[in-house]
Design a protein around this motif. Sequence first.
Motif, PDB file in Angstrom:
ATOM      1  N   GLU A  71     -16.663  13.636  23.430  1.00 43.70           N
ATOM      2  CA  GLU A  71     -15.511  14.476  23.101  1.00 43.70           C
ATOM      3  C   GLU A  71     -15.631  15.693  23.950  1.00 43.70           C
ATOM      4  N   ASN A  82      -9.087  10.739  21.306  1.00 44.75           N
ATOM      5  CA  ASN A  82      -8.150   9.780  20.455  1.00 44.75           C
ATOM      6  C   ASN A  82      -6.857  10.031  21.083  1.00 44.75           C
ATOM      7  N   ASP A  86      -8.518   4.309  20.141  1.00 43.94           N
ATOM      8  CA  ASP A  86      -8.898   4.482  18.619  1.00 43.94           C
ATOM      9  C   ASP A  86     -10.180   4.017  18.504  1.00 43.94           C
TER      10      ASP A  86
END
Length: 494
Positions: A71, A82, A86
């Motif tokens: 991330e 996201n 998913d």
Amino acid sequence: MNQPSKKLKIAVIGAGFSGLSAASYAGMAGHQVHVFEKHAIPGGRARQFTTPEGYVFDMGPSWYWMPDIIEDFFKDFGRSANEFYDLVSLDPQFEILFKEDKVNLPKDYSEQKALFESIEKGAGEQLDAFMEDAKYKYEVGMRQFVSKPSHSWLEFFSPTIAKSALRLDLLSDYRSFVAKYFKDSRLRTIMEFPVIFLGASPKDIPALYSLMNYGGYQMGTFYPMGGFFELVKAMEQIALSQGVTFHYSSNVEKIITEGGKATALQIDGQYHFFDQIIASSDYHHTETKLPAEKRNYTEAYWEKRTFAPSCLIYYLGVREKIEGLKHHTLFFEHDLDPHIETIYGNKRWPENPLFYVCCPSKTDPEVAPEGKENIFLLMPLAIGIEDEESVREKYLQEMLQRIEKHTGAKDLHSKLEYKRSYCVSDFKKDYNAYGGNAYGLANILSQTAVLKPKLKNKKLKNLFYTGQLTVPGPGVPPSIISGKIAAREATKNT
């Protein structure tokens, strides 16, 4: 972001995770970036292919760990994972088969504690203590330790790292560390499993790498719907958004040098000139594209390195559902150490192999036709061994028989609608991987940080290396970090 004082023309060789990362960061720094990839698509070892029967196979990585590190890449570009795919948190994370029983490792940490306690009295509290220590190593190791270019040991003399040196357990071995917490052999195997692919026996891996248990078991094991290739596609999109140009089916034949600089790449007989070059291709192979006197390392150097394993992989399409098979299953019915000895000791095919099964169609209906199963088999192997098809097939038969025994399925071999094997010689052919390795250099103490192959060419001031054979090491999150470090080094002072 401020534009650089001088806009550089930068080449990145290879579009694996480290190459995609390096290209994205160099593009974000305001430079003109071109990526040259020998294959027709990005991803390197994490490529994906689709069969005429309708199966979609990820070729490499299959469990998504350390989601925060991944991330961080997207955050650096003002995005989030996201937005691209998913993520599903798997429960159980893994099913682990032992000789007499099996263990399902749950997603929920409190359930993990209860499981450990049910196997060994007091192990629940011991898991807390283990994970508290592992979390500390993760936060220091993955946030500070691995972000250094490792030109010199002086980089690691920051107050935090110096203060943390003893707690990082660089000089303790992983097996002894695990044994301080758990006595039951099954619990020890569960805790040792994550480091097997780091390139050595747990008795030779620094205890620092308990951070992987935290980054996996406690943070969770995830699956990106559509397959791991969704991460590759997302990173390619980030790079494109930073103005990066991709050149697929473009094999670098030679790195042209003049004096103390790498000046051009030869591709399909044509010269392409650049100010800086970042090579995310196999480090040893990259150096063979240079004149011998311009290389960082000799053949003798590489022969003395300890490499992480290669592996035998099978991509299988099965024309029926297999009840009783989880998304991730570890077949550990035999002892760990004899198999490990065949990888790092006598370098031969194992007699009683351990192997791993991924069945993503349990989670993702898009990767197999309805009523059918997508199966990925992986068995760790020594690098450099002979891998003719007849030997591969022998091990396929054994793995299928053990799956049948576990699940109650019948005659799986006759139900294979698609079958493709991938092994040592394929890693050499497709990725120019030294010895056919699948996971880079072993993360042993003598190959840690400054002791890894250098990020920068010592004789050519504008050639940099990135990926699993240099800092910080093998694995998807470390490769993404490696690309960021290489881009930072190649573009600083501009």
